[in-house]
Scaffold this motif. Structure first.
Motif, mmCIF file in Angstrom:
data_model
loop_
_atom_site.group_PDB
_atom_site.id
_atom_site.type_symbol
_atom_site.label_atom_id
_atom_site.label_comp_id
_atom_site.label_asym_id
_atom_site.label_seq_id
_atom_site.Cartn_x
_atom_site.Cartn_y
_atom_site.Cartn_z
ATOM 1 N N ARG A 134 0.827 -1.197 0.000
ATOM 2 C CA ARG A 134 0.000 0.000 0.000
ATOM 3 C C ARG A 134 0.863 1.249 0.000
ATOM 4 O O ARG A 134 0.529 2.255 -0.599
ATOM 5 C CB ARG A 134 -0.908 -0.038 1.242
ATOM 6 C CG ARG A 134 -1.906 1.075 1.276
ATOM 7 C CD ARG A 134 -2.639 1.128 2.590
ATOM 8 N NE ARG A 134 -2.928 2.528 2.842
ATOM 9 C CZ ARG A 134 -3.981 2.985 3.466
ATOM 10 N NH1 ARG A 134 -4.857 2.161 3.952
ATOM 11 N NH2 ARG A 134 -4.155 4.266 3.626
ATOM 12 N N GLU A 164 7.280 13.910 -0.078
ATOM 13 C CA GLU A 164 6.856 12.642 0.525
ATOM 14 C C GLU A 164 7.446 11.454 -0.233
ATOM 15 O O GLU A 164 7.633 10.380 0.330
ATOM 16 C CB GLU A 164 5.325 12.568 0.528
ATOM 17 C CG GLU A 164 4.815 11.390 1.303
ATOM 18 C CD GLU A 164 3.299 11.247 1.276
ATOM 19 O OE1 GLU A 164 2.601 12.204 1.625
ATOM 20 O OE2 GLU A 164 2.839 10.157 0.895
ATOM 21 N N ASP A 186 -1.275 13.067 -3.811
ATOM 22 C CA ASP A 186 -1.952 12.380 -2.712
ATOM 23 C C ASP A 186 -3.201 11.669 -3.236
ATOM 24 O O ASP A 186 -3.875 12.170 -4.137
ATOM 25 C CB ASP A 186 -2.359 13.379 -1.621
ATOM 26 C CG ASP A 186 -2.884 12.641 -0.411
ATOM 27 O OD1 ASP A 186 -2.054 12.160 0.371
ATOM 28 O OD2 ASP A 186 -4.108 12.501 -0.280
ATOM 29 N N ASN A 283 -12.680 7.409 7.904
ATOM 30 C CA ASN A 283 -12.808 6.008 7.510
ATOM 31 C C ASN A 283 -13.386 5.242 8.706
ATOM 32 O O ASN A 283 -12.664 4.799 9.589
ATOM 33 C CB ASN A 283 -11.422 5.473 7.134
ATOM 34 C CG ASN A 283 -11.499 4.076 6.552
ATOM 35 O OD1 ASN A 283 -12.483 3.365 6.750
ATOM 36 N ND2 ASN A 283 -10.461 3.689 5.853
ATOM 37 N N ARG A 286 -12.916 1.708 10.675
ATOM 38 C CA ARG A 286 -11.919 1.564 11.756
ATOM 39 C C ARG A 286 -12.545 1.798 13.129
ATOM 40 O O ARG A 286 -11.817 1.928 14.121
ATOM 41 C CB ARG A 286 -10.781 2.575 11.537
ATOM 42 C CG ARG A 286 -10.271 2.651 10.102
ATOM 43 C CD ARG A 286 -9.128 1.685 9.866
ATOM 44 N NE ARG A 286 -8.894 1.432 8.443
ATOM 45 C CZ ARG A 286 -8.247 2.243 7.625
ATOM 46 N NH1 ARG A 286 -7.781 3.376 8.076
ATOM 47 N NH2 ARG A 286 -8.068 1.901 6.364
ATOM 48 N N TYR A 316 -16.793 10.333 2.840
ATOM 49 C CA TYR A 316 -15.374 9.979 2.903
ATOM 50 C C TYR A 316 -14.922 9.453 1.555
ATOM 51 O O TYR A 316 -15.327 8.372 1.137
ATOM 52 C CB TYR A 316 -15.115 8.936 4.009
ATOM 53 C CG TYR A 316 -13.645 8.718 4.266
ATOM 54 C CD1 TYR A 316 -12.839 9.774 4.703
ATOM 55 C CD2 TYR A 316 -13.048 7.474 4.069
ATOM 56 C CE1 TYR A 316 -11.483 9.584 4.938
ATOM 57 C CE2 TYR A 316 -11.697 7.277 4.313
ATOM 58 C CZ TYR A 316 -10.916 8.346 4.746
ATOM 59 O OH TYR A 316 -9.577 8.171 4.982
ATOM 60 N N LEU A 320 -7.250 12.729 0.548
ATOM 61 C CA LEU A 320 -7.195 13.815 1.530
ATOM 62 C C LEU A 320 -7.567 15.175 0.954
ATOM 63 O O LEU A 320 -8.333 15.934 1.561
ATOM 64 C CB LEU A 320 -5.790 13.855 2.152
ATOM 65 C CG LEU A 320 -5.541 14.924 3.200
ATOM 66 C CD1 LEU A 320 -6.461 14.766 4.398
ATOM 67 C CD2 LEU A 320 -4.086 14.897 3.649
ATOM 68 N N ASN A 336 -8.265 11.956 10.087
ATOM 69 C CA ASN A 336 -7.636 10.642 10.051
ATOM 70 C C ASN A 336 -7.003 10.483 11.428
ATOM 71 O O ASN A 336 -5.949 11.058 11.701
ATOM 72 C CB ASN A 336 -6.602 10.533 8.932
ATOM 73 C CG ASN A 336 -6.251 9.081 8.702
ATOM 74 O OD1 ASN A 336 -6.044 8.339 9.664
ATOM 75 N ND2 ASN A 336 -6.209 8.666 7.451
ATOM 76 N N ARG A 338 -5.548 8.188 13.136
ATOM 77 C CA ARG A 338 -4.344 7.403 13.466
ATOM 78 C C ARG A 338 -3.109 8.141 12.964
ATOM 79 O O ARG A 338 -3.206 9.099 12.188
ATOM 80 C CB ARG A 338 -4.428 6.010 12.852
ATOM 81 C CG ARG A 338 -4.407 6.000 11.340
ATOM 82 C CD ARG A 338 -4.646 4.613 10.776
ATOM 83 N NE ARG A 338 -4.737 4.637 9.338
ATOM 84 C CZ ARG A 338 -3.875 4.048 8.524
ATOM 85 N NH1 ARG A 338 -2.843 3.398 9.002
ATOM 86 N NH2 ARG A 338 -4.041 4.103 7.222
ATOM 87 N N HIS A 340 -1.042 8.549 10.515
ATOM 88 C CA HIS A 340 -0.930 8.139 9.114
ATOM 89 C C HIS A 340 -0.471 9.288 8.217
ATOM 90 O O HIS A 340 0.437 9.128 7.397
ATOM 91 C CB HIS A 340 -2.271 7.586 8.614
ATOM 92 C CG HIS A 340 -2.254 7.209 7.172
ATOM 93 N ND1 HIS A 340 -1.410 6.252 6.657
ATOM 94 C CD2 HIS A 340 -2.961 7.686 6.110
ATOM 95 C CE1 HIS A 340 -1.602 6.140 5.350
ATOM 96 N NE2 HIS A 340 -2.528 7.011 4.990
HETATM 97 O O1 LIG Z 1 -6.669 4.338 4.962
HETATM 98 P P1 LIG Z 1 -7.046 5.594 5.650
HETATM 99 O O2 LIG Z 1 -6.587 5.613 7.081
HETATM 100 O O3 LIG Z 1 -8.495 5.892 5.514
HETATM 101 O O4 LIG Z 1 -6.187 6.752 4.981
HETATM 102 C C1 LIG Z 1 -6.616 7.421 3.843
HETATM 103 C C2 LIG Z 1 -5.758 8.591 3.622
HETATM 104 O O5 LIG Z 1 -4.513 8.147 3.159
HETATM 105 C C3 LIG Z 1 -4.185 8.833 1.961
HETATM 106 O O6 LIG Z 1 -4.479 7.983 0.882
HETATM 107 C C4 LIG Z 1 -2.736 9.179 1.969
HETATM 108 O O7 LIG Z 1 -2.004 8.007 2.175
HETATM 109 P P2 LIG Z 1 -0.586 7.876 1.511
HETATM 110 O O8 LIG Z 1 0.159 9.118 1.895
HETATM 111 O O9 LIG Z 1 -0.023 6.634 2.062
HETATM 112 O O10 LIG Z 1 -0.834 7.832 0.040
HETATM 113 C C5 LIG Z 1 -5.075 10.042 1.928
HETATM 114 O O11 LIG Z 1 -5.330 10.533 0.646
HETATM 115 C C6 LIG Z 1 -6.323 9.545 2.609
HETATM 116 O O12 LIG Z 1 -6.998 10.586 3.232
#
Ligand SMILES: O=P(O)(O)OC[C@H]1O[C@](O)(COP(=O)(O)O)[C@@H](O)[C@@H]1O
Length: 409
Positions: A134, A164, A186, A283, A286, A316, A320, A336, A338, A340
């Motif tokens: 992922r 990133e 993103d 999301n 979770r 959702y 992002l 979000n 967590r 992440h």
């Molecule tokens: O799986 P989750 O926790 O819902 O996260 C989704 C988020 O992760 C993202 O895909 C970004 O993740 P990455 O930086 O790993 O690509 C965002 O666009 C989105 O808001």
């Protein structure tokens, strides 16, 4: 009243013109158009001399609707001398960034993307895949990163780029006065289903007091500046419209790409996020990994039992920029919970934008912009939204998700 537009460049899509790209150190950027409305020349004067007056009462008329008393204003006019006057160096940098955005917009809409995937052998997102798969960059992530890197390099204005997609920041130009942090694409996991994606960027001044340090150290420390030092930040949403939303420290403003001219046109001046929304964005598969406080908050607003006595709706997209853009427009809270999203590339720029629009960005406990990044790719919980919704959410205390098992999809 009919508007007449005279293009000084014969190829509207080739923007910025090659001459601008090759003259990397051009000190000032000239808008490419002279615009007349009803016989009167608007040009730079269209955007007034100060940002506050330029955005107050600004009426946007599209070229297609025949102009109007105020006509329309391009991003370049908005930031130039007749508008916000953000400074020649920043104008040149923004000209190159908007060019990169247009290239990425074309890329994500290209019919040839799936063949890129196949050639690279990277698995399509959305299926199974381990947590680490992922996180594997997709071809479009890598190409977008390269588009941004070359645009910033060509601008001659950027000392350091931290992305990133790169392990470490890149020192681009000794003479550059800016530091750019970015998530080039993103939401790219969603690309195969044509879901909106976005670019996020933040711009800092280069810290000249670090110039004596070895290049790696100086690049890193320049990139780890706290969000309170942002000079500008923005995102580009690649969706039904391509929207570049930015703040230069005086409000948040969105510009929509006019595909017929290649210009970003001011369509949302001085955005104010509603102080209260009726939408939460998370999301919620979770749910059982959330702490008790977050569960209670979501349960409460879902039932219309919170401070705002109406039932909330959920939205959702899992992209992002798209979730944030909707939140800016309609209000509510996007989160979000967590560890992440990245503090440097995502949380800081978006928090700057939401604050400039009257909202708040938090990690559930502290204001995002006040956090001092300690690692380049540091991740934090992220909550962005309307001031009243954010206050209510934080009053539940326990909203940061500690369980982070590494989800597959
Ligand atoms: O799986 P989750 O926790 O819902 O996260 C989704 C988020 O992760 C993202 O895909 C970004 O993740 P990455 O930086 O790993 O690509 C965002 O666009 C989105 O808001």
């Amino acid at each position: 009243m009919q508007s007449t537009i005279t293009l000084s460049s014969p190829t509207p899509f080739g923007f910025p013109p090659n001459s601008l790209l090759s003259r990397a150190n051009t000190p000032s950027f000239q808008p490419k158009k002279t615009i007349s409305v009803g016989g009167g020349k608007l040009g730079n004067g269209r955007c007034h001399s100060r940002m506050d007056s330029s955005v107050r009462g600004f009426r946007v008329r599209s070229q297609m609707s025949g102009g109007g008393e105020n006509g329309f204003c391009t991003l370049m006019e908005f930031v130039g001398k007749g508008g916000a006057d953000v400074g020649d160096d920043l104008v040149v940098l923004l000209a190159h960034l908007q060019y990169a955005a247009k290239r990425i917009a074309a890329l994500v809409a290209s019919p040839f993307n799936s063949s890129l995937e196949k050639q690279s052998g990277v698995a399509a997102g959305g299926g199974g895949g381990s947590g680490s798969e992922r996180d594997t960059p997709k071809p479009l992530d890598i190409i977008s990163n390269e588009i941004i890197r070359s645009s910033l390099q060509n601008s001659g204005k950027v000392a350091v780029m931290a992305s990133e997609e790169d392990d470490a920041p890149i020192w681009l130009t000794d003479g550059g006065s800016f530091v750019v942090v970015t998530d080039p694409l993103d939401g790219s996991r969603n690309i195969d289903a044509s879901i909106p994606t976005g670019t996020i960027f933040g711009i800092y001044n280069r810290l000249v007091e670090l110039d004596h340090l070895p290049v790696e150290e100086r690049a890193l420390l320049n990139s780890l500046q706290s969000g309170t030092r942002l000079v500008a930040a923005g995102y580009v949403l690649y969706s039904s419209a391509t929207i570049l939303c930015a703040s230069f420290g005086l409000g948040t403003h969105a510009f929509t790409l006019d595909h017929s001219t290649g210009d970003f046109i001011l369509t949302h001046p001085n955005i104010k996020i509603p102080p209260r929304g009726q939408i939460y964005s998370v999301n919620d598969a979770r749910y059982f990994d959330w702490p008790e406080g977050l569960r209670r908050y979501i349960d409460t607003v879902r039932q219309g039992k919170g401070r705002y006595p109406k039932k909330y709706s959920a939205r959702y997209i899992c992209s992002l920029v798209a979730d944030f853009h909707r939140t800016l427009m309609y209000g509510g809270v996007a989160m979000n919970p967590r560890d992440h999203l990245r503090l440097v590339y995502e949380a800081n720029p978006l928090s700057f934008l939401v604050e400039q629009a009257g909202g708040r960005g938090s990690d559930g406990k502290s204001r995002i912009l006040s956090l001092q990044p300690v690692k380049l790719h540091q991740r934090r919980p992220l909550f962005l939204g309307s001031s009243e919704d954010m206050e209510e959410l934080e009053s539940y205390g326990d909203v940061q998700q500690k369980v982070n098992p590494g989800y597959e999809v």
